[in-house]
Design a protein around this motif. Sequence first.
Motif, PDB file in Angstrom:
ATOM      1  N   PRO A 130       0.810  -1.230   0.000  1.00  9.42           N
ATOM      2  CA  PRO A 130       0.000   0.000   0.000  1.00  9.42           C
ATOM      3  C   PRO A 130       0.838   1.273   0.000  1.00  9.42           C
ATOM      4  O   PRO A 130       0.483   2.260  -0.664  1.00  9.42           O
ATOM      5  CB  PRO A 130      -0.833  -0.117   1.289  1.00  9.42           C
ATOM      6  CG  PRO A 130      -0.854  -1.574   1.604  1.00  9.42           C
ATOM      7  CD  PRO A 130       0.469  -2.097   1.153  1.00  9.42           C
ATOM      8  N   GLU A 131       1.961   1.257   0.723  1.00 10.62           N
ATOM      9  CA  GLU A 131       2.806   2.444   0.766  1.00 10.62           C
ATOM     10  C   GLU A 131       3.484   2.688  -0.580  1.00 10.62           C
ATOM     11  O   GLU A 131       3.615   3.844  -1.017  1.00 10.62           O
ATOM     12  CB  GLU A 131       3.859   2.317   1.862  1.00 10.62           C
ATOM     13  CG  GLU A 131       4.844   3.483   1.950  1.00 10.62           C
ATOM     14  CD  GLU A 131       4.180   4.829   2.209  1.00 10.62           C
ATOM     15  OE1 GLU A 131       4.820   5.859   1.933  1.00 10.62           O
ATOM     16  OE2 GLU A 131       3.012   4.871   2.672  1.00 10.62           O
ATOM     17  N   ARG A 134       0.984   4.255  -2.806  1.00  8.63           N
ATOM     18  CA  ARG A 134       0.798   5.647  -2.418  1.00  8.63           C
ATOM     19  C   ARG A 134       1.944   6.515  -2.926  1.00  8.63           C
ATOM     20  O   ARG A 134       1.724   7.616  -3.443  1.00  8.63           O
ATOM     21  CB  ARG A 134       0.690   5.764  -0.895  1.00  8.63           C
ATOM     22  CG  ARG A 134       0.256   7.142  -0.425  1.00  8.63           C
ATOM     23  CD  ARG A 134       0.384   7.292   1.082  1.00  8.63           C
ATOM     24  NE  ARG A 134       1.786   7.374   1.490  1.00  8.63           N
ATOM     25  CZ  ARG A 134       2.529   8.464   1.421  1.00  8.63           C
ATOM     26  NH1 ARG A 134       2.035   9.582   0.917  1.00  8.63           N
ATOM     27  NH2 ARG A 134       3.790   8.452   1.823  1.00  8.63           N
ATOM     28  N   GLU A 168      -7.427  -6.387  -3.584  1.00  9.58           N
ATOM     29  CA  GLU A 168      -6.510  -5.680  -2.684  1.00  9.58           C
ATOM     30  C   GLU A 168      -5.823  -4.534  -3.401  1.00  9.58           C
ATOM     31  O   GLU A 168      -5.746  -3.403  -2.893  1.00  9.58           O
ATOM     32  CB  GLU A 168      -5.452  -6.649  -2.150  1.00  9.58           C
ATOM     33  CG  GLU A 168      -5.968  -7.684  -1.186  1.00  9.58           C
ATOM     34  CD  GLU A 168      -4.921  -8.728  -0.859  1.00  9.58           C
ATOM     35  OE1 GLU A 168      -4.912  -9.198   0.289  1.00  9.58           O
ATOM     36  OE2 GLU A 168      -4.109  -9.074  -1.755  1.00  9.58           O
ATOM     37  N   HIS A 171      -8.022  -1.605  -4.065  1.00 11.28           N
ATOM     38  CA  HIS A 171      -8.285  -0.895  -2.806  1.00 11.28           C
ATOM     39  C   HIS A 171      -7.119   0.029  -2.462  1.00 11.28           C
ATOM     40  O   HIS A 171      -7.338   1.193  -2.072  1.00 11.28           O
ATOM     41  CB  HIS A 171      -8.518  -1.894  -1.684  1.00 11.28           C
ATOM     42  CG  HIS A 171      -8.689  -1.266  -0.334  1.00 11.28           C
ATOM     43  ND1 HIS A 171      -9.763  -0.469  -0.006  1.00 11.28           N
ATOM     44  CD2 HIS A 171      -7.893  -1.296   0.775  1.00 11.28           C
ATOM     45  CE1 HIS A 171      -9.634  -0.042   1.239  1.00 11.28           C
ATOM     46  NE2 HIS A 171      -8.507  -0.521   1.734  1.00 11.28           N
ATOM     47  N   TRP A 172      -5.889  -0.463  -2.592  1.00  8.76           N
ATOM     48  CA  TRP A 172      -4.719   0.379  -2.319  1.00  8.76           C
ATOM     49  C   TRP A 172      -4.701   1.576  -3.257  1.00  8.76           C
ATOM     50  O   TRP A 172      -4.372   2.693  -2.853  1.00  8.76           O
ATOM     51  CB  TRP A 172      -3.433  -0.418  -2.483  1.00  8.76           C
ATOM     52  CG  TRP A 172      -3.326  -1.612  -1.590  1.00  8.76           C
ATOM     53  CD1 TRP A 172      -3.897  -1.771  -0.352  1.00  8.76           C
ATOM     54  CD2 TRP A 172      -2.616  -2.825  -1.872  1.00  8.76           C
ATOM     55  NE1 TRP A 172      -3.580  -3.002   0.149  1.00  8.76           N
ATOM     56  CE2 TRP A 172      -2.789  -3.676  -0.746  1.00  8.76           C
ATOM     57  CE3 TRP A 172      -1.857  -3.275  -2.944  1.00  8.76           C
ATOM     58  CZ2 TRP A 172      -2.227  -4.943  -0.686  1.00  8.76           C
ATOM     59  CZ3 TRP A 172      -1.291  -4.543  -2.889  1.00  8.76           C
ATOM     60  CH2 TRP A 172      -1.478  -5.363  -1.764  1.00  8.76           C
ATOM     61  N   CYS A 173      -5.058   1.339  -4.526  1.00  8.79           N
ATOM     62  CA  CYS A 173      -5.078   2.427  -5.492  1.00  8.79           C
ATOM     63  C   CYS A 173      -6.129   3.469  -5.121  1.00  8.79           C
ATOM     64  O   CYS A 173      -5.873   4.680  -5.171  1.00  8.79           O
ATOM     65  CB  CYS A 173      -5.336   1.884  -6.892  1.00  8.79           C
ATOM     66  SG  CYS A 173      -3.936   0.985  -7.611  1.00  8.79           S
ATOM     67  N   THR A 174      -7.315   3.012  -4.750  1.00 12.70           N
ATOM     68  CA  THR A 174      -8.371   3.937  -4.353  1.00 12.70           C
ATOM     69  C   THR A 174      -7.938   4.783  -3.163  1.00 12.70           C
ATOM     70  O   THR A 174      -8.156   6.002  -3.135  1.00 12.70           O
ATOM     71  CB  THR A 174      -9.652   3.159  -4.010  1.00 12.70           C
ATOM     72  OG1 THR A 174     -10.101   2.447  -5.168  1.00 12.70           O
ATOM     73  CG2 THR A 174     -10.752   4.109  -3.546  1.00 12.70           C
ATOM     74  N   GLU A 175      -7.310   4.145  -2.191  1.00 13.66           N
ATOM     75  CA  GLU A 175      -6.828   4.884  -1.019  1.00 13.66           C
ATOM     76  C   GLU A 175      -5.785   5.928  -1.398  1.00 13.66           C
ATOM     77  O   GLU A 175      -5.665   6.958  -0.718  1.00 13.66           O
ATOM     78  CB  GLU A 175      -6.235   3.911  -0.001  1.00 13.66           C
ATOM     79  CG  GLU A 175      -7.257   3.068   0.748  1.00 13.66           C
ATOM     80  CD  GLU A 175      -6.644   2.315   1.897  1.00 13.66           C
ATOM     81  OE1 GLU A 175      -5.486   1.858   1.757  1.00 13.66           O
ATOM     82  OE2 GLU A 175      -7.297   2.195   2.945  1.00 13.66           O
ATOM     83  N   ALA A 176      -5.043   5.664  -2.475  1.00 11.46           N
ATOM     84  CA  ALA A 176      -3.995   6.584  -2.916  1.00 11.46           C
ATOM     85  C   ALA A 176      -4.513   7.645  -3.884  1.00 11.46           C
ATOM     86  O   ALA A 176      -3.723   8.441  -4.405  1.00 11.46           O
ATOM     87  CB  ALA A 176      -2.855   5.800  -3.572  1.00 11.46           C
ATOM     88  N   GLY A 177      -5.820   7.662  -4.143  1.00 12.22           N
ATOM     89  CA  GLY A 177      -6.391   8.660  -5.038  1.00 12.22           C
ATOM     90  C   GLY A 177      -6.335   8.277  -6.501  1.00 12.22           C
ATOM     91  O   GLY A 177      -6.393   9.152  -7.379  1.00 12.22           O
ATOM     92  N   THR A 179      -7.875   5.873  -9.765  1.00 12.06           N
ATOM     93  CA  THR A 179      -9.101   5.251 -10.261  1.00 12.06           C
ATOM     94  C   THR A 179      -8.773   4.330 -11.431  1.00 12.06           C
ATOM     95  O   THR A 179      -8.008   4.717 -12.318  1.00 12.06           O
ATOM     96  CB  THR A 179     -10.102   6.329 -10.717  1.00 12.06           C
ATOM     97  OG1 THR A 179     -10.392   7.204  -9.618  1.00 12.06           O
ATOM     98  CG2 THR A 179     -11.395   5.699 -11.219  1.00 12.06           C
TER      99      THR A 179
END
Length: 208
Positions: A130-131, A134, A168, A171-177, A179
């Motif tokens: 995830p990091e 981001r 997964e 989801h990480w991409c969505t959290e990072a802004g 699409t």
Amino acid sequence: MSSQRDRWAELTGGQAGEDYARRFERLAESGQDIHGEASFCDALLVPAARILDAGCGTGRIAIRLAELGHHCTGVDVDRSMLAVARRHAPAQEWLHGDLTHLDSLGLETGFDLALAAGNVIPLLAPGTEPEVVRQLATVLRPGGLLITGMGLDAEHLPLPEPTVTLTEFDHWCTEAGLTLRERFATWAGDPYRPGGGYAVSVHFRSTA
């Protein structure tokens, strides 16, 4: 890739550069197209785009994209891979670095495209994914693209089992802004179908 016991280092010991390069040299000599990733990216870009090749390895993709007129920066944690890249294209920018700490490399943000091909995401250190996503999103300009290619089963990975699911990853991409714009099964643009063993994903950074 990440220097925190990433899966690539566990597989290779950080000494795979020359062998990896020879593998693609043999493929090219046999008549196979080894530039599918570069052609895929080029088709989505304006001329002279700025590209970050994250986990660039021996530089095969970044060198080809530079030949096509783009401005490419390669980053990798494997010094043996970077040594090959620097030998083949000494004028290009090759940075030794950990993808979890891209912000420590002094990169000028605003890239048109960040590329993580060659199973970069599945081969990261467990828990860092995830990091890394981001960090890659952060270097993009608004509207910039993150393009990834990853195996989703053992047949498409140098590992006994998959490490990442598309659910997964998205989801990480969505959290990072980011699409999802498109997803394919190959770098040639074949359509992706649920349950497929390989995915090429195109995400974009929100312009908001």
